[in-house]
Motif scaffolding. Sequence first.
Motif, mmCIF file in Angstrom:
data_model
loop_
_atom_site.group_PDB
_atom_site.id
_atom_site.type_symbol
_atom_site.label_atom_id
_atom_site.label_comp_id
_atom_site.label_asym_id
_atom_site.label_seq_id
_atom_site.Cartn_x
_atom_site.Cartn_y
_atom_site.Cartn_z
ATOM 1 N N GLY A 11 28.942 53.324 47.535
ATOM 2 C CA GLY A 11 29.976 52.298 47.435
ATOM 3 C C GLY A 11 29.801 51.444 46.199
ATOM 4 N N LYS A 12 30.210 50.200 46.332
ATOM 5 C CA LYS A 12 30.219 49.291 45.192
ATOM 6 C C LYS A 12 28.796 48.833 44.868
ATOM 7 N N SER A 13 28.520 48.701 43.598
ATOM 8 C CA SER A 13 27.220 48.193 43.193
ATOM 9 C C SER A 13 27.237 46.672 43.288
ATOM 10 N N THR A 14 26.076 46.099 43.488
ATOM 11 C CA THR A 14 25.992 44.651 43.655
ATOM 12 C C THR A 14 25.324 43.978 42.476
ATOM 13 N N LYS A 15 25.031 44.701 41.418
ATOM 14 C CA LYS A 15 24.310 44.130 40.287
ATOM 15 C C LYS A 15 25.269 43.538 39.256
ATOM 16 N N GLY A 16 25.748 42.351 39.498
ATOM 17 C CA GLY A 16 26.487 41.604 38.518
ATOM 18 C C GLY A 16 27.838 42.133 38.102
ATOM 19 N N SER A 17 28.392 43.061 38.804
ATOM 20 C CA SER A 17 29.722 43.550 38.433
ATOM 21 C C SER A 17 30.743 43.045 39.436
ATOM 22 N N LYS A 18 31.921 42.830 38.957
ATOM 23 C CA LYS A 18 32.998 42.379 39.828
ATOM 24 C C LYS A 18 33.562 43.563 40.593
ATOM 25 N N PRO A 19 34.045 43.360 41.837
ATOM 26 C CA PRO A 19 34.640 44.468 42.592
ATOM 27 C C PRO A 19 35.859 45.060 41.899
ATOM 28 N N SER A 20 36.599 44.260 41.163
ATOM 29 C CA SER A 20 37.793 44.774 40.488
ATOM 30 C C SER A 20 37.431 45.663 39.305
ATOM 31 N N ASP A 21 36.210 45.523 38.773
ATOM 32 C CA ASP A 21 35.783 46.356 37.660
ATOM 33 C C ASP A 21 35.385 47.761 38.106
ATOM 34 N N ASP A 22 34.961 47.907 39.355
ATOM 35 C CA ASP A 22 34.450 49.195 39.830
ATOM 36 C C ASP A 22 35.539 50.251 39.975
ATOM 37 N N LYS A 23 36.691 49.873 40.482
ATOM 38 C CA LYS A 23 37.745 50.851 40.766
ATOM 39 C C LYS A 23 39.068 50.384 40.173
ATOM 40 N N SER A 24 39.812 51.315 39.689
ATOM 41 C CA SER A 24 41.109 50.964 39.133
ATOM 42 C C SER A 24 42.128 50.829 40.257
ATOM 43 N N THR A 25 43.252 50.265 39.931
ATOM 44 C CA THR A 25 44.308 50.055 40.916
ATOM 45 C C THR A 25 44.842 51.375 41.447
ATOM 46 N N SER A 26 44.977 52.365 40.578
ATOM 47 C CA SER A 26 45.507 53.647 41.031
ATOM 48 C C SER A 26 44.544 54.348 41.985
ATOM 49 N N LYS A 27 43.250 54.184 41.753
ATOM 50 C CA LYS A 27 42.268 54.800 42.645
ATOM 51 C C LYS A 27 42.292 54.109 44.013
ATOM 52 N N LEU A 28 42.418 52.787 44.009
ATOM 53 C CA LEU A 28 42.508 52.056 45.268
ATOM 54 C C LEU A 28 43.779 52.430 46.033
ATOM 55 N N LEU A 29 44.873 52.593 45.312
ATOM 56 C CA LEU A 29 46.131 52.983 45.939
ATOM 57 C C LEU A 29 46.009 54.373 46.557
ATOM 58 N N LYS A 30 45.351 55.285 45.852
ATOM 59 C CA LYS A 30 45.166 56.640 46.362
ATOM 60 C C LYS A 30 44.298 56.630 47.620
ATOM 61 N N GLU A 31 43.212 55.845 47.614
ATOM 62 C CA GLU A 31 42.354 55.764 48.795
ATOM 63 C C GLU A 31 43.106 55.154 49.969
ATOM 64 N N TRP A 32 43.883 54.106 49.707
ATOM 65 C CA TRP A 32 44.630 53.443 50.769
ATOM 66 C C TRP A 32 45.675 54.376 51.370
ATOM 67 N N SER A 33 46.386 55.119 50.512
ATOM 68 C CA SER A 33 47.413 56.022 51.024
ATOM 69 C C SER A 33 46.786 57.180 51.794
ATOM 70 N N THR A 34 45.631 57.667 51.349
ATOM 71 C CA THR A 34 44.934 58.724 52.089
ATOM 72 C C THR A 34 44.508 58.230 53.453
ATOM 73 N N TRP A 35 43.941 57.024 53.515
ATOM 74 C CA TRP A 35 43.516 56.436 54.785
ATOM 75 C C TRP A 35 44.722 56.256 55.716
ATOM 76 N N THR A 36 45.830 55.768 55.164
ATOM 77 C CA THR A 36 47.037 55.546 55.956
ATOM 78 C C THR A 36 47.584 56.855 56.517
ATOM 79 N N MET A 37 47.607 57.891 55.706
ATOM 80 C CA MET A 37 48.123 59.184 56.172
ATOM 81 C C MET A 37 47.235 59.787 57.247
#
Length: 72
Positions: A11-37
């Motif tokens: 999952g997400k790293s905790t060493k000084g990076s912001k959660p928004s830096d780890d994943k792009s919006t399109s990747k989050l949208l793809k994960e959300w739509s997969t989970w929803t389906m």
Amino acid sequence: MSSRVVLKTKGKSTKGSKPSDDKSTSKLLKEWSTWTMKKAKVITHYGFIPMIIIIGMNSDPKPSISQLLSPI
């Protein structure tokens, strides 16, 4: 000579990076739509026949449950 245990985290790293830096919006949208389906598929799978029975029980001629479930 001592052995050292290293734990790898998923999952997400905790060493000084912001959660928004780890994943792009399109990747989050793809994960959300997969989970929803996946959830929609499970709901449809287990809810279709009960929905048909409920609709059939509320129809005008008011059939009994055995008439709804029989193939004739």
